[in-house]
Design a protein around this motif. Structure first.
Motif, short mmCIF file in Angstrom:
data_model
loop_
_atom_site.label_atom_id
_atom_site.label_comp_id
_atom_site.label_asym_id
_atom_site.label_seq_id
_atom_site.Cartn_x
_atom_site.Cartn_y
_atom_site.Cartn_z
N THR A 212 -45.21 -8.38 16.70
CA THR A 212 -46.53 -9.19 16.95
C THR A 212 -46.44 -9.09 18.26
N CYS A 213 -45.34 -9.48 19.35
CA CYS A 213 -45.58 -8.80 20.87
C CYS A 213 -46.03 -7.68 21.40
N SER A 214 -44.81 -6.12 20.34
CA SER A 214 -45.72 -5.18 21.12
C SER A 214 -46.44 -4.46 20.00
N LYS A 215 -47.07 -5.24 19.21
CA LYS A 215 -48.46 -4.90 18.74
C LYS A 215 -49.69 -5.64 19.67
N LYS A 216 -48.98 -6.50 20.90
CA LYS A 216 -50.45 -6.46 21.78
C LYS A 216 -49.99 -5.91 22.89
N GLY A 217 -48.93 -5.14 22.99
CA GLY A 217 -48.95 -4.57 24.36
C GLY A 217 -47.81 -4.75 25.19
N ALA A 218 -46.73 -5.61 24.75
CA ALA A 218 -45.57 -6.80 25.99
C ALA A 218 -44.57 -5.13 25.68
N VAL A 219 -44.08 -5.15 27.33
CA VAL A 219 -42.82 -4.72 27.21
C VAL A 219 -41.33 -4.95 26.72
N LEU A 220 -41.71 -5.93 27.41
CA LEU A 220 -40.29 -6.90 26.94
C LEU A 220 -40.47 -8.10 26.24
N CYS A 221 -39.85 -8.33 25.52
CA CYS A 221 -39.64 -9.74 24.89
C CYS A 221 -38.57 -10.82 25.33
N ILE A 222 -38.88 -11.59 26.45
CA ILE A 222 -37.70 -12.36 26.06
C ILE A 222 -37.15 -13.56 25.29
N PHE A 223 -36.14 -14.22 25.24
CA PHE A 223 -35.43 -15.04 23.96
C PHE A 223 -35.41 -16.76 24.81
N PRO A 224 -35.14 -17.70 24.42
CA PRO A 224 -34.32 -18.70 25.40
C PRO A 224 -32.98 -18.57 25.57
N GLU A 225 -31.77 -19.38 25.64
CA GLU A 225 -30.46 -19.33 26.64
C GLU A 225 -30.64 -20.27 24.16
N ASP A 226 -29.68 -19.77 23.98
CA ASP A 226 -29.51 -20.71 22.35
C ASP A 226 -29.96 -20.26 21.32
N PHE A 227 -30.96 -18.79 21.61
CA PHE A 227 -32.04 -19.21 20.35
C PHE A 227 -31.18 -18.86 18.71
N LEU A 228 -30.61 -18.11 19.03
CA LEU A 228 -30.22 -17.34 17.84
C LEU A 228 -29.28 -18.58 16.85
N TYR A 229 -28.52 -19.19 17.21
CA TYR A 229 -27.97 -20.38 16.12
C TYR A 229 -28.56 -21.65 16.77
N GLY A 230 -28.74 -22.16 17.58
CA GLY A 230 -29.75 -23.32 18.42
C GLY A 230 -28.42 -23.45 18.91
N ILE A 231 -28.21 -24.75 19.29
CA ILE A 231 -26.65 -25.31 20.11
C ILE A 231 -26.00 -25.66 19.31
N LEU A 232 -25.02 -24.66 19.54
CA LEU A 232 -23.33 -25.54 18.84
C LEU A 232 -22.39 -25.74 20.00
N ARG A 233 -21.39 -26.96 19.47
CA ARG A 233 -20.84 -27.45 20.38
C ARG A 233 -19.43 -27.57 19.94
N ASN A 234 -19.26 -27.24 18.08
CA ASN A 234 -17.89 -27.61 17.69
C ASN A 234 -17.19 -25.96 17.60
N HIS A 235 -16.37 -26.27 17.66
CA HIS A 235 -15.26 -24.97 18.53
C HIS A 235 -14.94 -23.76 17.38
N SER A 236 -15.14 -24.45 15.94
CA SER A 236 -15.04 -23.38 15.03
C SER A 236 -16.30 -22.89 14.51
N GLU A 237 -17.13 -23.33 14.24
CA GLU A 237 -18.85 -22.68 14.64
C GLU A 237 -18.65 -21.83 15.95
N LEU A 238 -18.30 -22.21 17.30
CA LEU A 238 -18.18 -21.12 17.76
C LEU A 238 -17.92 -19.71 17.70
N VAL A 239 -16.52 -20.14 17.27
CA VAL A 239 -15.58 -19.18 17.14
C VAL A 239 -16.13 -17.93 16.91
N LYS A 240 -16.42 -18.85 15.52
CA LYS A 240 -17.07 -17.50 13.92
C LYS A 240 -18.21 -16.51 14.75
#
Length: 183
Positions: free
Chosen positions: A30-58
């Motif tokens: 959508t952003c590309s179609k609207k002519g943006a040259v750069l798309c910026i997502f926030p910290e921790d976007f892909l997984y959400g906030i993880l704080r469990n060690h095994s989940e973080l390592v995985k």
């Protein structure tokens, strides 16, 4: 300079990177179609906030897997992308990391957070490498992550390198009561 930048402050679903990746892909298109040259997502976007060690390592061991997806999105939609942050597992250590990917799919910089938030300190390793400036679609650019804003030396380093833009990726949670117990 007249360039559109898409600041994608969306609500990720915790522990569901597949759904979040789909949301990113749709947003990037959508952003590309609207002519943006750069798309910026926030910290921790892909997984959400993880704080469990095994989940973080995985998650950190899948860093290259996700990076390949982001690179394909940048070339498919002809847009530069900062995909927020996601865990990087390297040499037995976890880092809260990001990349800048140009529209040709090239990683122009990779940066890991140096100043960790309270609840991150138990799992992540702070990077000792300051951000490196690079030529982005906007000009000379540096990226820092969230609590790095409290380390003025990172800004000084970026300015000495000629930064015209300093992009800060962050995720401020509504409820940080557990984090304040750590102080």
């Amino acid at each position: 300079m007249n360039k559109k930048i898409a600041l994608c402050q969306l609500l990720p679903e915790a522990h569901n990177p597949g759904r979040n990746l789909f949301l990113m892909k749709r947003t990037i298109s959508t952003c590309s179609k609207k002519g943006a040259v750069l798309c910026i997502f926030p910290e921790d976007f892909l997984y959400g906030i993880l704080r469990n060690h095994s989940e973080l390592v995985k998650a950190g061991k899948k860093y290259s897997y996700w990076l390949n997806h982001f690179q394909s999105f940048s070339t498919k939609y002809n847009i530069d992308i900062i995909p927020g942050t996601f865990p990087l597992y390297n040499d037995g250590k976890l880092f809260n990391s990001t990349v800048y990917i140009d529209k040709k799919g090239n990683v122009l910089t990779q940066y890991s957070k140096t100043n960790l938030w309270l609840s991150e300190r138990a799992e992540y390793t702070p990077s000792i490498t300051p951000p490196k400036c690079f030529e982005s679609a906007l000009g000379k650019t540096a990226i820092i992550i969230c609590w790095d804003i409290f380390n003025y030396k990172l800004f000084e380093s970026a300015i000495r390198q000629g930064a015209e833009w300093i992009i800060v990726l962050s995720a401020w949670s509504m409820n940080q009561s557990d984090d304040h117990k750590i102080e």
